[in-house]
Scaffold this motif. Structure first.
Motif, short mmCIF file in Angstrom:
data_model
loop_
_atom_site.label_atom_id
_atom_site.label_comp_id
_atom_site.label_asym_id
_atom_site.label_seq_id
_atom_site.Cartn_x
_atom_site.Cartn_y
_atom_site.Cartn_z
N GLY A 54 0.83 -1.11 -0.09
CA GLY A 54 0.09 0.19 0.32
C GLY A 54 1.03 1.23 -0.18
N LEU A 55 1.95 1.32 0.84
CA LEU A 55 2.64 2.37 1.08
C LEU A 55 3.63 2.59 -0.28
N GLN A 56 3.73 1.67 -1.10
CA GLN A 56 4.58 1.64 -2.23
C GLN A 56 3.55 2.24 -3.46
N ASN A 57 2.46 2.11 -3.40
CA ASN A 57 1.27 2.44 -4.04
C ASN A 57 1.44 4.15 -3.95
N PHE A 105 -5.61 1.72 -1.69
CA PHE A 105 -7.04 1.23 -0.97
C PHE A 105 -6.99 -0.39 -0.77
N TRP A 106 -6.99 -0.99 -1.88
CA TRP A 106 -7.24 -2.53 -1.74
C TRP A 106 -6.01 -3.24 -0.92
N CYS A 107 -4.92 -2.62 -1.02
CA CYS A 107 -3.76 -3.13 0.10
C CYS A 107 -4.04 -3.14 1.45
N PHE A 108 -4.84 -1.98 1.99
CA PHE A 108 -5.08 -1.75 2.97
C PHE A 108 -6.25 -2.58 3.34
N VAL A 109 -7.15 -2.75 2.42
CA VAL A 109 -8.42 -3.48 2.70
C VAL A 109 -7.80 -5.04 3.06
N VAL A 110 -7.02 -5.41 2.10
CA VAL A 110 -6.42 -6.77 2.32
C VAL A 110 -5.68 -6.88 3.89
N THR A 111 -5.02 -5.83 4.34
CA THR A 111 -4.10 -5.97 5.29
C THR A 111 -5.54 -6.01 6.60
N ALA A 112 -6.25 -5.13 6.45
CA ALA A 112 -7.43 -5.07 7.42
C ALA A 112 -8.26 -6.42 7.43
N TYR A 113 -8.22 -6.96 6.50
CA TYR A 113 -9.22 -8.27 6.30
C TYR A 113 -8.22 -9.47 7.18
N ALA A 139 -18.21 -4.98 0.50
CA ALA A 139 -18.06 -3.59 1.06
C ALA A 139 -16.91 -2.53 0.73
N ALA A 140 -15.81 -2.77 0.41
CA ALA A 140 -14.80 -2.03 0.14
C ALA A 140 -14.94 -1.73 -1.44
N ALA A 141 -15.51 -2.79 -2.38
CA ALA A 141 -15.91 -2.70 -3.69
C ALA A 141 -17.15 -1.40 -3.80
N ALA A 142 -17.80 -1.35 -2.90
CA ALA A 142 -18.85 -0.55 -2.99
C ALA A 142 -18.45 0.95 -2.76
N VAL A 143 -17.54 0.79 -1.62
CA VAL A 143 -16.85 2.15 -1.27
C VAL A 143 -16.21 2.76 -2.46
N GLN A 144 -15.45 1.93 -3.25
CA GLN A 144 -14.60 2.43 -4.34
C GLN A 144 -15.41 2.91 -5.31
N GLU A 188 -0.14 11.74 -13.01
CA GLU A 188 -0.90 11.18 -13.92
C GLU A 188 -1.51 9.85 -14.05
N ALA A 189 -0.82 9.01 -12.94
CA ALA A 189 -1.65 7.71 -12.80
C ALA A 189 -1.92 7.59 -11.34
N LYS A 190 -2.31 8.72 -10.81
CA LYS A 190 -2.59 9.09 -9.44
C LYS A 190 -3.82 8.07 -8.92
N LYS A 191 -4.78 8.20 -9.95
CA LYS A 191 -6.08 7.44 -9.28
C LYS A 191 -5.79 5.87 -9.44
N LYS A 192 -5.02 5.34 -10.29
CA LYS A 192 -4.76 3.72 -10.38
C LYS A 192 -4.15 3.60 -9.07
#
Lengths: 116, 271
Positions: free
Chosen positions: B204-207, B226-234, B253-258, B216-220
């Motif tokens: 996640g930090l790498q991202n 976001f997903w790295c942190f979700v996995v960590t939290a999981y 839930a995370a997908a909905a948030v995204q 320019e690729a900020k969103k990606k």
């Protein structure tokens, strides 16, 4: 009017600096104030105005920053520097001196100016 | 009408070199004309008459352009400043290395080698970054041969490459640090079963780093974060609660948030 406008053109820098002595401002506002002060008798051409800005900038008399207008073109805001303030004082002093000199040289009265 | 004013200005600037100074002038002139036009029509003037007045008020642009061409200003001022800056970063970096080694010995003497090792690597990483950053910000840029936009582009490209180097530097420092922390914490606490959780977190930090260096690729990259942190939290929640039968719910839930965030930013951009 042509001599008068030549004279004014020669004083463009001073006229613009006078506006910036009050507050920072941008091209159109400066020109409008000048127009108002002259009683709507005089208005600088845009090219003259922006040319003067660049001259003043190069001389270090003014600095500028871009405005962050959301719509349309961005404005360039100018403010006078310390150096600009100093040279404005000198310019106006010179100007008044020159005015008095010309005044006395074109005077048609005969009896004065023998005091030295 | 604004478009008409712009077209007229374009015709006045036809054949002018595309330097930054000229583009600045065009921009300023356009702003001035639009301000004037808005002011005149705002005062009740008929739009055609106002347009004519604006155009008549522009004056001799050709002369002004000639003046600009002659006075391509060159700024030699910052060379000394750069030298000073570079000297500072180099000194700070070297000092950092000394501190790093001292830390190791200091903690070794008190019998806490792992901690000393971690600190040493951390200090070494920071020092390296200081050296690299100092070099990057003070290195001589590509010298423009003239002031055209093409040259400007070249300058931007070389600075862009520097950013890339900077990004890979930051990444390697990050991973070095993460691996050290992982080993030290694992050896220390003996909890090999859970300490690996640092890796999805680090991804996640790498991202985050990538997002910072490649706007320019900020969103990606923010999505990746976001997903790295979700996995960590999981994993943290699941290992903590042993409620594996329900914790998976975090993914839909995370997908909905995204999706909601995507919708929101899309809506903001539309405005």
């Amino acid at each position: 009017m042509s001599i008068a406008s030549d004279l004014i053109r020669g004083s463009t820098d001073m006229i613009i600096l006078a506006q910036l002595m009050r507050n920072e401002s941008y091209g159109y506002e400066i020109n409008k104030k000048i127009q108002q002060k002259s009683g709507k008798q005089f208005e600088l051409k845009e090219a003259t105005l922006y040319g003067a800005f660049r001259r003043l900038e190069e001389a270090g008399y003014v600095s500028f920053y871009w405005g962050d207008e959301q719509t349309g073109a961005r404005r360039r805001y100018y403010s006078i520097t310390e150096k600009g303030r100093e040279s404005f004082q000198i310019m106006t002093e010179d100007w008044h001196k020159a005015c008095r000199l010309i005044e006395s040289m074109i005077s048609l009265d005969e009896e004065e100016n023998r005091d030295e | 009408m604004n478009e008409r004013i712009k077209l007229h200005l374009d015709s006045l600037f036809e054949g002018a070199p595309k330097t930054r100074q000229v583009e600045d002038l065009r921009q300023e002139l356009l702003a001035g004309c639009r301000d004037k036009y808005a002011d005149l029509t705002g005062g009740g003037m008929d739009s055609e008459e106002a347009y004519q007045k604006v155009i008549d008020g522009i004056g001799d642009v050709k002369e002004l352009l000639g003046y600009i061409e002659k006075s391509e200003a060159f700024d030699p001022a910052d060379a000394a400043e750069k030298r000073r800056k570079r000297a500072f970063f180099i000194s700070a970096g070297i000092l950092g290395y000394f501190v790093a080694v001292s830390m190791f010995f200091l903690f070794s003497f008190s019998g806490r080698e792992e901690f000393g090792l971690a600190l040493m690597v951390a200090f070494a990483g920071v020092s390296t970054m200081l050296l690299v950053y100092g070099r990057m910000t003070t290195v001589v840029k590509y010298e423009k041969t003239d002031d055209t936009l093409v040259e400007e582009m070249k300058v931007q490209m070389t600075t862009g490459k520097k950013d890339n180097k900077m990004a890979s530097m930051a990444s390697s420092s990050l991973w070095l640090l993460i691996v050290t922390i992982y080993l030290v914490v694992s050896f220390w606490g003996g909890r090999w079963d859970i300490t690996w959780i640092i890796f999805p977190f680090a991804a996640g930090l790498q991202n985050l780093i990538s997002a910072y260096f490649k706007p320019e690729a900020k969103k990606k990259h923010l999505g990746g974060l976001f997903w790295c942190f979700v996995v960590t939290a999981y994993f943290i929640i699941s290992f903590g609660s042993y409620a594996w039968h329900i914790t998976w719910i975090i993914f839909p839930a995370a997908a909905a948030v995204q999706q909601a965030v995507k919708l929101f930013t899309f809506w903001k951009e539309q405005e």
